[in-house]
Design a protein around this motif. Sequence first.
Motif, PDB file in Angstrom:
ATOM      1  N   ARG A  94      69.388   3.656  49.445  1.00  0.00           N
ATOM      2  CA  ARG A  94      68.657   4.545  50.347  1.00  0.00           C
ATOM      3  C   ARG A  94      67.182   4.152  50.345  1.00  0.00           C
ATOM      4  O   ARG A  94      66.730   3.411  49.482  1.00  0.00           O
ATOM      5  CB  ARG A  94      68.783   6.017  49.935  1.00  0.00           C
ATOM      6  CG  ARG A  94      68.248   6.369  48.578  1.00  0.00           C
ATOM      7  CD  ARG A  94      68.321   7.874  48.357  1.00  0.00           C
ATOM      8  NE  ARG A  94      67.347   8.559  49.145  1.00  0.00           N
ATOM      9  CZ  ARG A  94      66.085   8.774  48.753  1.00  0.00           C
ATOM     10  NH1 ARG A  94      65.659   8.392  47.569  1.00  0.00           N
ATOM     11  NH2 ARG A  94      65.240   9.394  49.551  1.00  0.00           N
ATOM     12  N   ASN A  97      63.384   7.598  53.818  1.00  0.00           N
ATOM     13  CA  ASN A  97      63.640   8.357  55.039  1.00  0.00           C
ATOM     14  C   ASN A  97      65.113   8.627  55.289  1.00  0.00           C
ATOM     15  O   ASN A  97      65.459   9.217  56.295  1.00  0.00           O
ATOM     16  CB  ASN A  97      63.082   7.601  56.251  1.00  0.00           C
ATOM     17  CG  ASN A  97      61.579   7.436  56.154  1.00  0.00           C
ATOM     18  OD1 ASN A  97      60.872   8.366  55.778  1.00  0.00           O
ATOM     19  ND2 ASN A  97      61.101   6.253  56.472  1.00  0.00           N
ATOM     20  N   THR A  98      65.964   8.172  54.385  1.00  0.00           N
ATOM     21  CA  THR A  98      67.400   8.324  54.638  1.00  0.00           C
ATOM     22  C   THR A  98      68.084   8.867  53.398  1.00  0.00           C
ATOM     23  O   THR A  98      67.508   8.900  52.312  1.00  0.00           O
ATOM     24  CB  THR A  98      68.077   6.986  54.976  1.00  0.00           C
ATOM     25  OG1 THR A  98      68.139   6.172  53.801  1.00  0.00           O
ATOM     26  CG2 THR A  98      67.347   6.257  56.076  1.00  0.00           C
ATOM     27  N   GLU A  99      69.312   9.272  53.595  1.00  0.00           N
ATOM     28  CA  GLU A  99      70.154   9.573  52.448  1.00  0.00           C
ATOM     29  C   GLU A  99      70.997   8.338  52.118  1.00  0.00           C
ATOM     30  O   GLU A  99      70.950   7.343  52.820  1.00  0.00           O
ATOM     31  CB  GLU A  99      71.019  10.802  52.725  1.00  0.00           C
ATOM     32  CG  GLU A  99      70.202  12.069  52.904  1.00  0.00           C
ATOM     33  CD  GLU A  99      69.227  12.308  51.741  1.00  0.00           C
ATOM     34  OE1 GLU A  99      68.131  12.840  51.987  1.00  0.00           O
ATOM     35  OE2 GLU A  99      69.563  11.954  50.593  1.00  0.00           O
ATOM     36  N   ALA A 100      71.721   8.439  51.034  1.00  0.00           N
ATOM     37  CA  ALA A 100      72.374   7.255  50.484  1.00  0.00           C
ATOM     38  C   ALA A 100      73.564   6.788  51.315  1.00  0.00           C
ATOM     39  O   ALA A 100      74.363   7.596  51.792  1.00  0.00           O
ATOM     40  CB  ALA A 100      72.819   7.522  49.055  1.00  0.00           C
ATOM     41  N   PHE A 101      73.661   5.476  51.461  1.00  0.00           N
ATOM     42  CA  PHE A 101      74.821   4.838  52.060  1.00  0.00           C
ATOM     43  C   PHE A 101      75.604   4.162  50.944  1.00  0.00           C
ATOM     44  O   PHE A 101      75.027   3.471  50.107  1.00  0.00           O
ATOM     45  CB  PHE A 101      74.385   3.803  53.098  1.00  0.00           C
ATOM     46  CG  PHE A 101      73.814   4.420  54.336  1.00  0.00           C
ATOM     47  CD1 PHE A 101      72.483   4.787  54.384  1.00  0.00           C
ATOM     48  CD2 PHE A 101      74.607   4.646  55.453  1.00  0.00           C
ATOM     49  CE1 PHE A 101      71.937   5.363  55.520  1.00  0.00           C
ATOM     50  CE2 PHE A 101      74.073   5.225  56.589  1.00  0.00           C
ATOM     51  CZ  PHE A 101      72.739   5.578  56.614  1.00  0.00           C
TER      52      PHE A 101
END
Lengths: 111, 108
Positions: A94, A97-101
Amino acid sequence: DTAVSQTPKYLVTQMGNDKSIKCEQNLGHDTMYWYKQDSKKFLKIMFSYNNKELIINETVPNRFSPKSPDKAHLNLHINSLELGDSAVYFCASRDGNTEAFFGQGTRLTVV
Amino acid sequence: QKEVEQDPGPLSVPEGAIVSLNCTYSNSAFQYFMWYRQYSRKGPELLMYTYSSGNKEDGRFTAQVDKSSKYISLFIRDSQPSDSATYLCAMRDDKIIFGKGTRLHILP
């Protein structure tokens, strides 16, 4: 294009062996994780790296050693494998600005 | 008390029903709340994320966060057999903490 890729997908090995799992992300993320998912599907964090630096190390045996050669890669080396290490290991990444992939997981079976 | 509590199920509902999935948590420092969906033998897939309290809607999915009660919910409207999966709630401060996941079965 696979965002977070792990290899191998399956790994069967004998007790006492040493093995490595590799993870690569092409998302440009700064933070990468290793999670372990046990037979009851509980996802538990093991390690977190930010820009190649270890920032979280949960209570994990010393036999597990993560290595981040660059911020796009986080590999997991396991020494002296034990039966209890059998699980699915997930890599994730991550940025701010994002959540985890998550990757697709590596199913490790120790026999 | 565990940091994140989630009923593991399984939860079986008929197709078309509204599904309600919930988690409670203990750490008031959590600000980011997520729902992941995991199909069998696949990695968790981010479904919804919410910052702080409030609602967020995306198609048939609605995520709710009530920070005062430390309670989060995911609602699925017009449930489909393809929604059958394990749903994991997750919360983040410096690391992401997951609930144990709820196994959901949508019966055709």
